[in-house]
Design a protein around this motif. Structure first.
Motif, PDB file in Angstrom:
ATOM      1  N   TRP A 199       0.790  -1.228   0.000  1.00  0.00           N
ATOM      2  CA  TRP A 199       0.000   0.000   0.000  1.00  0.00           C
ATOM      3  C   TRP A 199       0.824   1.281   0.000  1.00  0.00           C
ATOM      4  O   TRP A 199       0.323   2.352  -0.318  1.00  0.00           O
ATOM      5  CB  TRP A 199      -0.953   0.041   1.211  1.00  0.00           C
ATOM      6  N   GLY A 200       2.126   1.186   0.300  1.00  0.00           N
ATOM      7  CA  GLY A 200       2.928   2.386   0.559  1.00  0.00           C
ATOM      8  C   GLY A 200       3.048   3.360  -0.602  1.00  0.00           C
ATOM      9  O   GLY A 200       3.318   4.542  -0.406  1.00  0.00           O
ATOM     10  N   GLY A 201       2.825   2.880  -1.850  1.00  0.00           N
ATOM     11  CA  GLY A 201       2.966   3.766  -3.009  1.00  0.00           C
ATOM     12  C   GLY A 201       1.654   4.332  -3.505  1.00  0.00           C
ATOM     13  O   GLY A 201       1.600   4.934  -4.582  1.00  0.00           O
ATOM     14  N   VAL A 202       0.592   4.169  -2.723  1.00  0.00           N
ATOM     15  CA  VAL A 202      -0.755   4.513  -3.213  1.00  0.00           C
ATOM     16  C   VAL A 202      -0.856   5.978  -3.645  1.00  0.00           C
ATOM     17  O   VAL A 202      -1.582   6.306  -4.586  1.00  0.00           O
ATOM     18  CB  VAL A 202      -1.828   4.151  -2.152  1.00  0.00           C
ATOM     19  N   ARG A 203      -0.110   6.846  -2.994  1.00  0.00           N
ATOM     20  CA  ARG A 203      -0.205   8.266  -3.350  1.00  0.00           C
ATOM     21  C   ARG A 203       0.416   8.567  -4.720  1.00  0.00           C
ATOM     22  O   ARG A 203       0.242   9.665  -5.243  1.00  0.00           O
ATOM     23  CB  ARG A 203       0.410   9.134  -2.255  1.00  0.00           C
ATOM     24  N   GLY A 204       1.123   7.624  -5.274  1.00  0.00           N
ATOM     25  CA  GLY A 204       1.619   7.781  -6.643  1.00  0.00           C
ATOM     26  C   GLY A 204       0.543   7.536  -7.683  1.00  0.00           C
ATOM     27  O   GLY A 204       0.770   7.731  -8.879  1.00  0.00           O
ATOM     28  N   LEU A 205      -0.626   7.116  -7.233  1.00  0.00           N
ATOM     29  CA  LEU A 205      -1.643   6.627  -8.150  1.00  0.00           C
ATOM     30  C   LEU A 205      -2.970   7.355  -8.027  1.00  0.00           C
ATOM     31  O   LEU A 205      -3.638   7.604  -9.030  1.00  0.00           O
ATOM     32  CB  LEU A 205      -1.866   5.136  -7.841  1.00  0.00           C
TER      33      LEU A 205
END
Ligand SMILES: [Zn+2]
Length: 699
Positions: A199-205
């Protein structure tokens, strides 16, 4: 923000090596000449694999099921576009992801310092690009420890598990859009489980506002937010320290060093964040449409993670097994430290998935490794994965019920031959050895029931007697070298470790133990075991840093932490020895979320109870939870909150100052191997030692 490995990567290793080399002295008492540094080894004290190690690895190779090459085909199948750029930059300016450093794995057939089975797995994990699982389901692999998966919805793309950090996610999305995405937006994100690589990269999406407004569905298993942080808080400082061993964080990627993590090559080092889900799957089995796609969710709590779920897409006959089924035996016990997982529950959830979905599924895919195609192959993999966890549970307990102890079981338990011949049941994350001990730990705990080991002396207290009885350090070094030269590395460890425990300043002993550890490391199939021995050797040779440690908090993670968890952790940070004689009762009220607590210090113990207020407290503290978060992150002290009126106090505010004198900031640079604290030439570790609750741990 940078992660542990990234910052370690910024340490000029050559410089560190030089510092060590310049302090080299040939030991006066040593009959053995100092060996020249090994060409091609990253460390000036590094040694080549011995002939014994070479023989062990050769023999291991003969026992591998090399005739089964299906993984090699499955890993390649469906490649749409390789990723051309070998590095992905972080917004902060450093390298967030680097596949260049793993290319050495493909540059020669064999390495005499890498177990052939581990080498094979690490080569498979060198996949790097966009793949089709089936029309409508695509994966970008090799951009992080985990995969990111895109499923075609009616109006856009449904994403499973957006990696560790935002920059690799954006790069993956770009590669995907360049070839397949048709410019359609993300309409839903599914977090399969609570570990940070999902979940850690969700803000990239996606934008948080679109999740809050409901424009983007964000789906997760029940209690997801609670468990994203709670697994890593209470013992977090110790876990961070131990990660240096499990993940070999000080080791450069190299034939004599780090060769991957089994689940994937590494953990990315971009910006991490967390957006709270707007829909939770609460029932054991729940079916609903996601952007027009029928999905059946299977909650699998207390398996690979405290909260996790599989998903079946019946119209596509596609089975997403999250991280419950992988191309490896997973961890029942994790070396960084964790509550021991429940292998029987894990096995049963796989069995349930097999009988609910697996009898008709045509593609099996997950958040690590590569898919499996065809129902026969899928059933074989599900059955094998079901059985490896069940077998470890059952057979280890079978042995325990016959008197085999936690100190023996790893030498007695053997994975059945039929399972050993399945590549996906071999130990690239969990090892049979440490998992077997974990099963006994789960059911029976640490004690082998021999009173001699019930309240043992600390190693540093017992070791001097051993050294004396063995005839002193010179005899131990002599015998230790003999055992080392005969390839009896575990026996050598027994006595040389005693000497290092008794005489932490004995550099010759530390160097010999490092040489022994290194050979044991080279021989391991499991990367966690390899890394642990090689990192132990590294610290024995180089020492650990006493430099400053950075400390920054991820606001998203702090927001996900309940006030109760924060207060519980405060009780852990309090040094009870400093609180003798102190006593207070405090009411804490956070009006914006309506929570109340009694926080009490007495008997040198700090406790809290939610949902209560004391009638006659010594102090009442009123502060909005949203403001308290500033203090939880370390951005603003409680004193400052009180001074500017953000927090209100009634009663004796001096209590807070008294409490503050008992609270300790954990220092993660504690010594593990004796004599390694503050050594000359030590490598600065910096941010790698960042203590929780700032981060979550990928797995
Ligand atoms: Zn994972």
């Amino acid at each position: 923000m940078t992660t542990r490995r990234e910052l370690v990567g910024t340490v000029p290793l050559a410089g560190a090596a030089l510092a060590v080399a310049s302090s080299f002295i040939v030991d006066g008492g040593s009959a053995r000449a100092q060996q020249a540094p090994l060409a091609g080894h990253f460390h000036p004290k590094g040694k080549a694999p011995s002939q014994h190690t070479v023989n062990v690895l050769r023999q291991a190779r003969n026992g591998l099921p090399l005739g089964d090459t299906r993984d090699l085909d499955e890993q390649k199948k469906g490649l749409i576009a390789p990723m051309e750029e070998m590095t992905i930059m972080a917004d902060a300016g450093h390298v967030a992801w680097d596949m260049e450093r793993f290319q050495f794995l493909d540059q020669q057939d064999e390495f005499d310092s890498i177990h052939p089975s581990l080498l094979r797995q690490s080569r498979l994990n060198n996949n790097y690009g966009l793949y089709e699982a089936i029309p409508g389901i695509y994966q970008v692999r090799g951009f992080d420890l985990s995969n990111i998966t895109f499923v075609r919805g009616k109006t856009g793309w449904i994403v499973f598990d957006p990696l560790v950090s935002a920059e690799p996610v954006r790069a993956a999305w770009k590669l995907f859009q360049d070839h397949i995405g048709e410019g359609l937006p993300v309409t839903a994100v599914i977090y399969s489980h609570t570990h940070g690589d999902h979940w850690g990269g969700v803000r990239g999406l996606v934008d948080e506002a679109d999740v809050r407004s409901g424009k983007v569905a964000l789906i997760a298993p029940f209690d997801f937010m609670e468990f994203t942080v709670s697994e890593n808080v209470y013992a977090g400082n110790a876990m961070n320290r131990r990660l240096f061993y499990q993940y070999g964080l000080l080791l450069p990627a190299a034939p004599h060093g780090y060769v991957g993590q089994g689940l994937g090559q590494a953990v990315s080092a971009g910006a991490t964040g967390l957006i709270a889900p707007n829909r939770f799957v609460t029932e054991p089995i729940e079916a609903f449409e996601v952007d027009g796609v029928n999905m059946i969710f299977q909650n699998t709590p207390n398996t690979e993670a405290p909260r996790e779920m599989n998903t079946y897409l019946p119209d596509l006959k596609a089975l997403w097994m999250a991280e419950n089924v992988n191309a490896t035996l997973h961890n029942i016990y994790t070396l960084r430290g964790t509550l021991v997982r429940d292998p029987l529950a894990w096995s049963k959830y796989i069995a349930e998935a097999l009988y609910r979905f697996g009898l008709e599924a045509e593609v099996l895919f997950g958040s690590h490794h590569w898919p499996r195609w065809g129902n026969e192959r899928i059933q074989e993999v599900l059955r094998g994965q079901r059985d490896i966890y069940a077998n470890m549970n059952n057979q280890v307990l079978h042995l325990a019920n016959q008197g085999v102890t936690i100190n023996e079981v790893h030498n007695v338990y053997e994975v059945p031959k039929e399972l050993q011949e399945k590549w996906y049941c071999r130990g690239y994350h969990g090892s049979p050895q440490h998992n077997a001990r974990g099963v006994i730990q789960r059911y029976l705990g640490f004690w082998d029931c021999n009173p001699a080991t019930l309240i043992p002396l600390s190693p540093s207290d017992s070791a001097p007697l051993y050294v004396e009885m063995m005839g002193g350090s010179a005899k131990i070094l002599g015998r230790g070298r003999e055992l080392h030269d005969k390839g009896e590395y575990l026996l050598a460890t027994e006595i040389v470790n005693k000497l290092v425990q008794a005489e932490p300043d004995n550099a010759e002993a530390r160097d010999l133990l490092a040489d022994i550890f290194e050979q044991i490391g080279y021989q391991q199939e499991n990367p966690g075991l390899r890394n642990s021995f090689l990192n132990g050797a590294y610290e024995l040779r180089t020492g650990i840093s006493q430099g400053e440690t950075a400390n920054s908090s991820s606001p998203d993670i702090i927001r996900a932490m309940t006030t109760e968890l924060f207060l519980n952790f405060l009780g852990i940070r309090m040094d009870s020895r400093k609180a003798e004689g102190l006593r207070f009762t405090m009411n804490l009220f956070t009006p914006d979320n309506g929570e109340q607590f009694i926080v009490e210090l007495e008997n040198a113990t700090l406790t809290n109870i939610k949902g209560f207020q004391a009638k006659a407290p010594d102090l009442t503290l009123t502060i909005n939870r949203s403001d308290l978060e500033q203090t939880m992150m370390g951005a603003k002290t409680l004193e400052a909150q009180i001074a500017d009126g953000t927090a209100k106090v009634e009663g004796n505010a001096a209590i807070l100052a008294a409490l503050a004198t008992t609270i300790v900031n954990f220092d993660p640079r504690f010594e593990i191997m004796p004599g390694t604290h503050g050594s000359a030439g030590a490598v600065a570790l910096g941010d790698p030692y960042q203590a929780v609750p700032n981060k979550t741990i990928a797995e």
